[in-house]
Design a protein around this motif. Structure first.
Motif, PDB file in Angstrom:
ATOM      1  N   ARG A  79      13.648  65.537  32.133  1.00 45.97           N
ATOM      2  CA  ARG A  79      12.408  64.928  32.617  1.00 45.97           C
ATOM      3  C   ARG A  79      11.373  64.859  31.498  1.00 45.97           C
ATOM      4  O   ARG A  79      10.674  63.854  31.353  1.00 45.97           O
ATOM      5  CB  ARG A  79      11.868  65.741  33.801  1.00 45.97           C
TER       6      ARG A  79
ATOM      7  N   GLN B 242      24.211  74.793  29.967  1.00 43.07           N
ATOM      8  CA  GLN B 242      23.291  73.912  30.699  1.00 43.07           C
ATOM      9  C   GLN B 242      23.835  72.481  30.750  1.00 43.07           C
ATOM     10  O   GLN B 242      23.714  71.795  31.769  1.00 43.07           O
ATOM     11  CB  GLN B 242      21.920  73.915  30.024  1.00 43.07           C
TER      12      GLN B 242
ATOM     13  N   ARG C 115      26.698  68.384  37.920  1.00 45.94           N
ATOM     14  CA  ARG C 115      25.811  68.058  39.055  1.00 45.94           C
ATOM     15  C   ARG C 115      25.483  66.561  39.112  1.00 45.94           C
ATOM     16  O   ARG C 115      25.594  65.945  40.168  1.00 45.94           O
ATOM     17  CB  ARG C 115      24.505  68.864  38.927  1.00 45.94           C
TER      18      ARG C 115
ATOM     19  N   SER D  41      17.872  73.770  36.855  1.00 44.04           N
ATOM     20  CA  SER D  41      16.433  73.491  36.872  1.00 44.04           C
ATOM     21  C   SER D  41      15.905  73.309  35.457  1.00 44.04           C
ATOM     22  O   SER D  41      15.151  72.367  35.177  1.00 44.04           O
ATOM     23  CB  SER D  41      15.714  74.653  37.574  1.00 44.04           C
ATOM     24  N   ARG D  42      16.337  74.184  34.566  1.00 39.13           N
ATOM     25  CA  ARG D  42      15.888  74.087  33.170  1.00 39.13           C
ATOM     26  C   ARG D  42      16.405  72.795  32.525  1.00 39.13           C
ATOM     27  O   ARG D  42      15.665  72.107  31.813  1.00 39.13           O
ATOM     28  CB  ARG D  42      16.377  75.294  32.376  1.00 39.13           C
TER      29      ARG D  42
ATOM     30  N   LYS E 100      21.635  77.413  39.638  1.00 43.94           N
ATOM     31  CA  LYS E 100      20.381  76.753  40.021  1.00 43.94           C
ATOM     32  C   LYS E 100      19.349  76.882  38.903  1.00 43.94           C
ATOM     33  O   LYS E 100      18.634  75.923  38.579  1.00 43.94           O
ATOM     34  CB  LYS E 100      19.831  77.387  41.304  1.00 43.94           C
ATOM     35  N   ALA E 101      19.269  78.075  38.324  1.00 45.25           N
ATOM     36  CA  ALA E 101      18.282  78.298  37.258  1.00 45.25           C
ATOM     37  C   ALA E 101      18.583  77.426  36.052  1.00 45.25           C
ATOM     38  O   ALA E 101      17.680  76.767  35.494  1.00 45.25           O
ATOM     39  CB  ALA E 101      18.286  79.780  36.868  1.00 45.25           C
ATOM     40  N   HIS E 102      19.853  77.368  35.652  1.00 40.85           N
ATOM     41  CA  HIS E 102      20.238  76.538  34.497  1.00 40.85           C
ATOM     42  C   HIS E 102      20.024  75.058  34.792  1.00 40.85           C
ATOM     43  O   HIS E 102      19.561  74.308  33.929  1.00 40.85           O
ATOM     44  CB  HIS E 102      21.703  76.788  34.138  1.00 40.85           C
TER      45      HIS E 102
ATOM     46  N   THR F  45      17.340  69.978  33.982  1.00 37.97           N
ATOM     47  CA  THR F  45      16.687  68.804  34.562  1.00 37.97           C
ATOM     48  C   THR F  45      15.254  68.681  34.034  1.00 37.97           C
ATOM     49  O   THR F  45      14.777  67.569  33.774  1.00 37.97           O
ATOM     50  CB  THR F  45      16.685  68.912  36.109  1.00 37.97           C
ATOM     51  N   GLY F  46      14.606  69.823  33.870  1.00 38.17           N
ATOM     52  CA  GLY F  46      13.244  69.814  33.316  1.00 38.17           C
ATOM     53  C   GLY F  46      13.230  69.246  31.896  1.00 38.17           C
ATOM     54  O   GLY F  46      12.343  68.452  31.540  1.00 38.17           O
TER      55      GLY F  46
END
Lengths: 159, 195
Positions: free
Chosen positions: B188, B148, B155, B181-182, B177-179, B184-185
């Motif tokens: 955040r 990740q 990115r 998203s996790r 994309k899945a990694h 970045t979450g």
């Protein structure tokens, strides 16, 4: 979030540039004439040189292991076979074929034996001649080598 | 894509168009052009300047040795980053083994890594706020898994496209994309929880 990511990116870039400059200046301080980006090339060259040196050393060691015992064996065989050959032909001719074959030197050793005997004989003769010359000079009281000095001494004594 | 804007010359784009591997002599130019990006990615991944330098050297050496095998199917940078990622994976594996031998690492602390900030912020208050944000992002990145973290850094720091990250990581775009998203979450959450 976007602002934080942007700041993070700028931070990483600034840090990276600073570290790259530090590495480059360190390399320059260490006396490396090439720029830092070329150091991979130097590393590759060094690795190649190391491999070549190792290969050369291995080659030398291997050839040394092969030749040294052979040479030593030849020398020992020559030393052992040279004196008895003459005696063995006169004193003990009644050995079996296999035993004589074992005791006989190889072709190379046989060809080397007379040469080495002759060489050692010549050396002994020249030594004896030299010693005899020295003895005679000493017996005469004025060795030839010291003759000029003896003359000078006798001249100064007369004065 | 912002990554291309940082590459002067675009030699990789020319090679992509011709689909021919460049000459070995051109590798000097490749090393000069892409070295900073490889080093930056490895530095942000490891937070260890010496290790990043070593891995960058290893990456370029490996690329040099396998230069003839590069057929221009991807950008040169993607190919180089794939080598760098694999070297880093090997290094992680070795470090896990070395942990039991009490081997220490030269990686700097996340708070120290967050101190590097260009003086763009106009006021001292903005600088302090920016530095705080950077530290929080570093803390979040620290908590990510290796995969990740790599995806997040490729990115958001190297600004690579999803397809390029997938090619560099050897993953499908969906997995990337899945990694991402996790990851970045998580970042955040870290920023939201502290701010």
């Amino acid at each position: 979030m976007e602002q934080a990511i942007r700041s993070f990116r700028q931070s990483v870039t600034a840090w990276s540039e600073k570290e790259a400059a530090r590495v480059e200046s360190g390399a320059r301080r260490a006396g490396r004439p090439t720029p830092a980006w070329l150091s991979w090339w130097m590393a590759a060259g060094a690795a190649g040189a190391t491999v070549a040196a190792c290969a050369l050393a291995a080659l030398m060691l291997t050839s040394g292991h092969k030749t040294e015992p052979r040479q030593m064996a030849q020398a020992v065989a020559v030393r052992q076979s040279a004196p008895p050959t003459a005696e063995a032909t006169h004193a003990a001719p009644a050995t079996t074929d296999s035993a004589s074959r074992e005791n006989q030197p190889t072709t190379l050793e046989a060809s080397m034996a007379p040469i080495s005997n002759k060489a050692s004989g010549d050396a002994d003769d020249s030594d004896e001649k030299l010693l005899a010359g020295i003895d005679s000079d000493i017996a005469q009281g004025t060795p030839k080598a010291l003759a000029p000095m003896a003359g000078w001494m006798s001249d100064s004594a007369e004065r | 894509m912002a990554a291309t804007t940082t590459m002067p010359g675009h030699i990789s784009e020319q090679w992509m168009a011709t689909k021919e591997a460049p000459d070995r002599a051109d590798f000097d130019q490749v090393a000069r052009e892409y070295r900073p990006q490889i080093f930056r990615f490895l530095l942000s991944s490891t937070r260890d300047a010496e290790l990043a330098e070593t891995l960058t050297q290893d990456c370029l050496m490996k690329a040099y040795r396998n230069w003839n095998s590069f057929r221009g199917d991807s950008r040169v940078l993607t190919w180089l980053l794939r080598i760098a990622i694999n070297l880093q994976k090997d290094q992680w594996r070795n470090r896990r083994l070395q942990f039991w031998r009490q081997t220490t690492t030269n990686a700097v602390d996340v708070s120290e890594a967050g101190n590097w900030l260009p003086s763009e912020a106009s006021t001292p208050e903005q600088q302090v706020a920016a530095r705080q944000q950077v530290k929080l992002v570093w803390q979040a990145v620290e908590k990510l898994s290796g995969r990740q973290r790599s995806i997040f850094l490729l990115r958001h720091v190297e600004e690579m496209e999803i397809a390029e990250i997938a090619a560099a990581m050897g993953l499908s775009e969906g997995t990337v994309k899945a990694h991402l998203s996790r990851a970045t979450g998580r970042v955040r959450e870290e920023l939201g929880g502290r701010q």
